[in-house]
Scaffold this motif. Structure first.
Motif, PDB file in Angstrom:
ATOM      1  N   LYS A 180      38.526 -23.584 -14.788  1.00  0.00           N
ATOM      2  CA  LYS A 180      38.969 -22.296 -14.262  1.00  0.00           C
ATOM      3  C   LYS A 180      39.596 -22.467 -12.893  1.00  0.00           C
ATOM      4  O   LYS A 180      39.093 -23.194 -12.046  1.00  0.00           O
ATOM      5  CB  LYS A 180      37.777 -21.332 -14.187  1.00  0.00           C
ATOM      6  N   ASN A 213      41.484 -18.767 -17.888  1.00  0.00           N
ATOM      7  CA  ASN A 213      41.635 -17.900 -16.722  1.00  0.00           C
ATOM      8  C   ASN A 213      41.804 -16.421 -17.031  1.00  0.00           C
ATOM      9  O   ASN A 213      42.074 -15.635 -16.123  1.00  0.00           O
ATOM     10  CB  ASN A 213      42.822 -18.387 -15.883  1.00  0.00           C
ATOM     11  N   ASN A 247      35.017 -20.443 -24.080  1.00  0.00           N
ATOM     12  CA  ASN A 247      35.307 -19.319 -23.192  1.00  0.00           C
ATOM     13  C   ASN A 247      34.910 -17.976 -23.792  1.00  0.00           C
ATOM     14  O   ASN A 247      34.600 -17.047 -23.035  1.00  0.00           O
ATOM     15  CB  ASN A 247      36.782 -19.329 -22.796  1.00  0.00           C
ATOM     16  N   ARG A 288      31.434 -17.810 -22.568  1.00  0.00           N
ATOM     17  CA  ARG A 288      31.348 -17.483 -21.144  1.00  0.00           C
ATOM     18  C   ARG A 288      31.714 -16.023 -20.880  1.00  0.00           C
ATOM     19  O   ARG A 288      31.079 -15.350 -20.062  1.00  0.00           O
ATOM     20  CB  ARG A 288      32.252 -18.414 -20.323  1.00  0.00           C
ATOM     21  N   ASP A 318      31.592 -15.699 -15.486  1.00  0.00           N
ATOM     22  CA  ASP A 318      32.624 -15.974 -14.493  1.00  0.00           C
ATOM     23  C   ASP A 318      32.898 -14.787 -13.571  1.00  0.00           C
ATOM     24  O   ASP A 318      33.891 -14.779 -12.839  1.00  0.00           O
ATOM     25  CB  ASP A 318      33.925 -16.392 -15.193  1.00  0.00           C
ATOM     26  N   PHE A 326      33.365 -15.643  -9.907  1.00  0.00           N
ATOM     27  CA  PHE A 326      34.353 -16.662  -9.540  1.00  0.00           C
ATOM     28  C   PHE A 326      35.454 -16.065  -8.666  1.00  0.00           C
ATOM     29  O   PHE A 326      36.005 -15.009  -8.968  1.00  0.00           O
ATOM     30  CB  PHE A 326      34.980 -17.288 -10.789  1.00  0.00           C
TER      31      PHE A 326
END
Length: 310
Positions: free
Chosen positions: A42, A139, A165, A168, A174, A177
């Motif tokens: 990422k 991303n 992902n 996640r 995330d 982040f």
């Protein structure tokens, strides 16, 4: 027969669950060379995470820009804003039509542009797009469009990375982040642009090469045209300037121009403005800030003329 089918179903379900669990465990291995078919990084380059996060907050703009690094390093949203043209740059690294189409379908639900500029470059039309898919999967929040994108490419690395992902995203791992806006020589500018510390290209010999178009990419490109025109949004195709050194290495530029002109209004700035390889470029592919300003000012003249007629 019924019992056999049930057993097959059970085995398949077990295999899928086992594969996913193994994949999640395998990702924790520190050494990348031990997991060549899984890439999770990422915020790795191009500020894609920051750009796509900002895109979710955008509603109405005059101009939406899509394309590869030629887009996010070549269309400076500050210059558009100075000319009273609101814009957002949705370019991503090595973005091919397969990824452009996925981003369009995802973000045109919330972003409502008057005009879309699609940056077209022969190199990405002959790419498998795996690098770009990995960048976007890592991303952005992933949905069915991500799966559709991965299935078109049929690549184990993108498939594995998408599974990881999904996991996640589902657990919101995330959410905390934060990506740095300054990375080495690159500075992320609000609106999706990347300004690079000024550099100057030193031309080298480039082997002559024909422009070759991949059928999968051309099919996706045609879907892009349909998607935009079906929404009654104006479309302009732009071949952003590359160094004369690189441009002249292509042996069939007229073929590419003719192909693009079939689909929509098209501008090849390699033949529209005079730029100097050693003054206006950072490398063979990308303008430096001096070249960006020259290119953008000429492009904005065209856009203003379009808006004045409407």
């Amino acid at each position: 027969m019924k019992k056999f089918i049930i057993e097959i179903f059970k085995f398949t379900l077990f295999a899928i669950i086992f594969y996913i669990i193994t994949l999640l465990i395998w990702e924790s291995i520190k050494y990348p060379f031990l997991k060549p078919n899984l890439y999770c990084n990422k915020g790795s380059y191009g500020n894609t995470f920051t750009r796509l996060k900002e895109a979710k907050k955008i509603n109405t703009v005059d101009v939406l820009i899509l394309g590869s690094s030629h887009a996010y390093r070549g269309f400076d949203t500050r210059i558009f804003n100075k000319n009273n043209i609101s814009s957002f740059n949705l370019g991503t690294s090595s973005q091919t039509p397969i990824q452009t189409l996925a981003l369009l379908k995802r973000y045109l639900k919330t972003i409502h542009p008057k005009l879309i500029i699609v940056e077209v470059y022969p190199g990405v039309l002959n790419s498998d797009g795996v690098e770009s898919s990995l960048d976007i999967i890592n991303n952005d929040e992933n949905d069915f469009l991500s799966l559709e994108m991965v299935l078109k490419q049929n690549n184990i690395k993108t498939f594995n990375t998408l599974i990881f992902n999904y996991y996640r995203n589902f657990l919101n791992l995330d959410n905390s982040f934060v990506e740095k806006r300054i990375k080495n020589d690159d500075t992320y500018i609000s609106g999706g642009y990347i300004e690079k510390k000024i550099g100057y290209y030193k031309p080298k010999n480039i082997t002559k090469q024909p422009i070759i178009i991949d059928k999968k990419q051309l099919d996706a490109f045609e879907d892009i045209i349909y998607e935009i025109k079906n929404r009654n949004i104006e479309l302009v195709l732009v071949y952003a300037p590359i160094s004369k050194n690189l441009y002249s290495s292509y042996t069939n530029n007229h073929y590419f121009d003719g192909l693009m002109m079939k689909y929509s209004e098209y501008y090849n700035f390699n033949s529209m403005i005079k730029l100097n390889d050693t003054i206006d470029f950072d490398d063979s592919n990308h303008l430096n800030q001096i070249g960006v300003e020259k290119f953008n000012n000429k492009l904005i003249e065209i856009i203003k003329n379009r808006f004045s007629k409407n």
